[in-house]
Structure formats: structure tokens, C-alpha cells
Design an enzyme around this catalytic site. Structure first.
Site, mmCIF file in Angstrom:
data_model
loop_
_atom_site.group_PDB
_atom_site.id
_atom_site.type_symbol
_atom_site.label_atom_id
_atom_site.label_comp_id
_atom_site.label_asym_id
_atom_site.label_seq_id
_atom_site.Cartn_x
_atom_site.Cartn_y
_atom_site.Cartn_z
ATOM 1 N N ASP A 168 -10.915 7.032 5.606
ATOM 2 C CA ASP A 168 -10.288 6.421 4.421
ATOM 3 C C ASP A 168 -11.065 5.167 4.015
ATOM 4 O OD1 ASP A 168 -8.456 6.253 2.399
ATOM 5 O OD2 ASP A 168 -6.866 5.356 3.613
ATOM 6 N N GLY A 181 0.849 -1.189 0.000
ATOM 7 C CA GLY A 181 0.000 0.000 0.000
ATOM 8 C C GLY A 181 0.880 1.232 0.000
HETATM 9 N N1 LIG Z 1 -5.123 -8.435 7.297
HETATM 10 C C1 LIG Z 1 -4.801 -8.689 6.017
HETATM 11 N N2 LIG Z 1 -4.911 -9.931 5.520
HETATM 12 C C2 LIG Z 1 -4.604 -10.217 4.235
HETATM 13 N N3 LIG Z 1 -4.179 -9.291 3.337
HETATM 14 C C3 LIG Z 1 -4.035 -8.028 3.780
HETATM 15 C C4 LIG Z 1 -4.337 -7.662 5.125
HETATM 16 N N4 LIG Z 1 -4.112 -6.330 5.274
HETATM 17 C C5 LIG Z 1 -3.707 -5.896 4.061
HETATM 18 N N5 LIG Z 1 -3.659 -6.898 3.159
HETATM 19 C C6 LIG Z 1 -3.275 -6.803 1.733
HETATM 20 O O1 LIG Z 1 -2.254 -5.826 1.581
HETATM 21 C C7 LIG Z 1 -2.696 -4.749 0.743
HETATM 22 C C8 LIG Z 1 -2.139 -3.434 1.257
HETATM 23 O O2 LIG Z 1 -2.578 -3.220 2.581
HETATM 24 P P1 LIG Z 1 -3.037 -1.800 3.120
HETATM 25 O O3 LIG Z 1 -4.030 -1.226 2.150
HETATM 26 O O4 LIG Z 1 -3.460 -1.923 4.528
HETATM 27 O O5 LIG Z 1 -1.691 -0.992 3.017
HETATM 28 P P2 LIG Z 1 -1.554 0.557 3.198
HETATM 29 O O6 LIG Z 1 -0.109 0.902 3.029
HETATM 30 O O7 LIG Z 1 -2.248 0.957 4.453
HETATM 31 O O8 LIG Z 1 -2.386 1.118 1.998
HETATM 32 P P3 LIG Z 1 -2.978 2.553 1.848
HETATM 33 O O9 LIG Z 1 -2.510 3.374 2.992
HETATM 34 O O10 LIG Z 1 -2.425 2.967 0.523
HETATM 35 O O11 LIG Z 1 -4.479 2.298 1.863
HETATM 36 C C9 LIG Z 1 -4.215 -4.834 0.780
HETATM 37 O O12 LIG Z 1 -4.786 -4.323 -0.396
HETATM 38 C C10 LIG Z 1 -4.462 -6.332 0.928
HETATM 39 O O13 LIG Z 1 -4.426 -6.967 -0.339
#
Ligand SMILES: Nc1ncnc2c1ncn2[C@@H]1O[C@H](COP(=O)(O)OP(=O)(O)OP(=O)(O)O)[C@@H](O)[C@H]1O
Length: 362
Positions: free
Chosen positions: A153, A24
């Protein structure tokens, strides 16, 4: 729970690419097994001070929350140490920071991967379950805390699905607690970086934040589940009724030949679109609260499950659905007491002309 970095490195093969399941804006996500349970490890990109605020927010707010529709935080790791790193061709002694959040593992991944421009690949029962679960999760954040948590968000990428396709809200990096209702918004000095499509106009215009921010994002999310990513771009061409009918007809086509009761599912489809359109009103005061939304959804299910209806509610339902063959759904008990039967019994098959029922109710 406070995890040791060494343990997290062990269960992810040193955060290897093979264990990586997603990325992400501010983290990479890995799969690991801890105490026999699959977990997701969200490892923040190093040395980004701005992200530290998001890390603390996510931990602080998620530790307060325990609900089946909010992703469960199992623990975290915050480790700082000094090590030699290459910098401009030189070895320098630098402070390294490791921040990892550990969540229950969501095998279904995020909802966005099932949504295309035109539709959602999931079948109607799955979509409906996801909409209900997301609303319940959001209701817990807004109404079942000491002070409401606003997510800020909410979008399909932050709705994760478990192995049974149960939806849980994730991505709490921007979330915050507020003290007030929508009539007393807080203005935020630091503009948040979130996906613009889900951001309400009052935030874009002058940075106002309230629970109605999330309600707007929820509305866009429901519309995308119902009619694909480009759903909203079609809406200005049509009246509200035309848009609801357009989405319902598309679902009717998809539902043909399935075992589900098409009439009842169409009622649900129309209800979801109607709710979503109320959520995306420009004026935040015209949007419903999440409590009203969850109540509407529950009330609809009670009606469908055959609980006695008030004549007022039945009137509303009939007024909305008289173009369907609801004759087989309605069993008339008395002039004021009605119920809806999801699967009409062959023994009680009462044909009622909708307009005559309406006349009797007036
Ligand atoms: N608990 C989980 N179990 C399985 N897959 C996960 C989980 N959390 C996140 N992912 C996978 O990882 C990806 C990225 O996670 P996440 O969106 O939380 O990252 P991020 O850096 O917070 O993104 P952003 O801030 O850009 O929304 C998700 O789209 C999902 O596919």
C-alpha cells in the site's frame, strides 16, 4: 508496549475532535503527549472485523522493523469490554472493542498533501531527500528482514514526514511477509483494497504479489513527486527520453535562481525519473529490485561527491549529460581516473570538450 485504554483517553481528551489530526479508511488519528513526547494515536473504527486483520498485521510487521525511514510503533492498545449501547431504539448489552496503535508523531503530515496534479510543492532538495529515504525504508523491508515484508500500500498518503522533512513509510495494514523472490510469486485469494493507481498490472490481472508490487507503487510515487499526480497520464504521448527531458526542463525552470548547482540537480532529476520509469514496467521481471535502486542512487552520489570514477561509468554519465555545460564539473586527473566536483574550485577550472573526453576513453 501494551498501553491501557484509560491512559490513551486521558492524553487525547477522550479522543476529542480538537486532538484529531487525520482520518483514513479504517482509523482516525489523534495527537497526544506521552512521557513528554508527542505521539500519534491511530484509533481503529469500532466493530469492523475485517479491520482486525489489518490491525494485527500492522502490529506484527511493525514490531519486527526498526529503521529511520519506517515510522516507529511505540505501542498498542487492544481492549474489549461490555457496555450498553443504543441499537434500533433499544439499549442492548454489547461487546465493545478498542484498538489503538501509537506511533512517533510526524509533524510534517503525509506527503500527498504536498502533491498537486501538476507538481510537488516541495523544493528539489526536499523531494530528493524523500525519494532516497523512501527507497532506503523499502530496502529495509525487502532485504533486511528474516523474510521480506511486502508493504502492498505504498503511496504518498502512506509516506509521512517528520519535523525535518525526513520521510518514513507508514500504513502497514495490508503488509505481509513473503518467503520468496519475484520469480516465485504468491497468489492471494483475498483481493486487497488499495489505491488502484499504485497497483501493478500482474495484481490486477491475477492477484500476484511479490516485492515487485512495491517497486511498481514506488515508481508511481516517485513520478508523482517529480511531475505531479497526473504525471503518468502524459507519459504515453512521449518516448522515454522525451518524458525525462520534459520533467528535467520543468525542474530546471524551478531551479533557476536557486543556490543549488543546477547541472548536478538535473543529473539527479533525470536519474530519479529514469528509475521511476523502470519501476513502472508492465512486466515485473523488468522492474529493478529495490536493492538495485538504492545502489544506483548511492553510486550517483559517490560520483557527484568526487570519488574516482570508472571510465565505464564516466562514459555513461557523459553520454547522458553532454548537452550540459559539464566542463566546469570535470577534473581530468589522468586518462583513466576522473572525478566530478560539485562546486568547481576557481583554481582548478579545466575546460574539457565532452566529445574529446569520450574519444580519449574509447
Ligand atoms: N504518525 C503520525 N503522525 C502524524 N500524523 C499522522 C500519523 N499517522 C497518520 N497521520 C495522519 O492521519 C492520516 C490518516 O492516517 P492513516 O493513513 O494511517 O489512516 P488509515 O486509516 O490507515 O488510512 P488508509 O488505510 O486509508 O491508508 C494521515 O494521512 C496523516 O495525516
Amino acid at each position: 508496549m501494551d498501553f491501557r485504554l484509560h491512559l490513551l483517553e486521558t492524553i487525547t481528551d477522550n479522543f476529542s475532535d480538537e486532538q484529531k489530526v487525520g482520518s483514513g479508511g479504517y482509523a482516525d488519528v489523534y495527537r497526544g503527549v506521552y512521557n513528554g513526547e508527542e505521539i500519534a494515536l491511530k484509533r481503529l473504527h469500532p466493530l469492523q472485523l475485517l479491520d482486525h486483520w489489518a490491525f494485527e498485521n500492522e502490529v506484527r510487521n511493525l514490531l519486527k522493523v526498526r529503521h529511520q525511514n519506517v515510522v516507529r510503533l511505540i505501542g498498542y492498545c487492544y481492549d474489549t469490554h461490555h457496555k450498553f449501547v443504543q441499537h434500533n431504539g433499544e439499549l442492548v448489552f454489547a461487546k465493545a472493542m478498542e484498538r489503538v496503535l501509537c506511533f512517533e508523531y510526524m509533524q510534517g503530515g503525509s506527503l500527498d498533501k504536498y502533491i498537486s496534479d501538476e507538481s510537488c510543492d516541495l523544493d528539489w532538495p526536499a523531494c530528493y531527500k524523500i525519494i532516497n529515504a523512501t527507497c532506503d525504508g523499502l530496502n529495509h523491508l525487502h532485504n533486511e528482514q528474516e523474510r521480506p515484508i511486502v508493504h502492498l500500500d505504498l503511496n504518498p498518503a502512506n509516506i509521512l514526514l517528520d519535523k525535518d522533512m525526513m520521510a518514513k513509510i507508514a500504513g502497514f495494514g495490508l503488509s505481509r511477509q513473503v518467503d520468496h523472490t519475484d520469480t516465485d510469486d504468491v497468489r492471494t485469494e483475498s483481493r486487497i483494497a488499495t489505491t488502484m493507481r499504485y497497483v501493478p498490472p500482474e495484481y490486477i490481472d491475477d492477484g500476484r504479489i511479490s516485492e515487485k508490487f512495491d517497486v511498481f507503487s514506488l515508481g508511481i510515487t516517485i513520478l508523482e513527486i517529480m511531475a505531479g499526480r497526473t504525471a503518468l497520464s502524459r507519459y504515453p504521448e512521449m518516448s522515454q527520453e522525451q518524458f525525462i527531458e520534459f520533467v528535467a526542463e520543468k525542474w530546471m525552470e524551478r531551479l533557476q535562481g536557486t543556490l543549488t548547482s543546477q547541472e548536478i540537480d538535473t543529473i539527479r532529476v533525470e536519474m530519479c525519473v529514469e528509475i521511476a520509469l523502470r519501476c513502472v514496467e508492465d512486466d515485473p521481471h523488468k522492474r529493478p529490485s529495490i536493492k538495485e535502486i538504492t545502489n544506483d542512487l548511492k553510486e550517483l552520489e559517490s560520483e557527484i561527491e568526487g570519488m574516482p570514477l570508472s571510465s565505464h561509468r564516466l562514459k555513461n554519465l557523459l553520454a547522458r549529460y553532454d548537452r550540459f555545460s559539464i566542463d566546469s564539473l570535470i577534473i581530468l586527473h589522468s586518462s583513466t581516473n576522473y572525478s566530478l566536483c560539485p562546486e568547481p574550485s576557481p583554481f582548478i577550472h579545466v575546460y574539457i570538450d565532452v566529445h574529446s573526453v569520450l574519444r580519449r576513453l574509447q
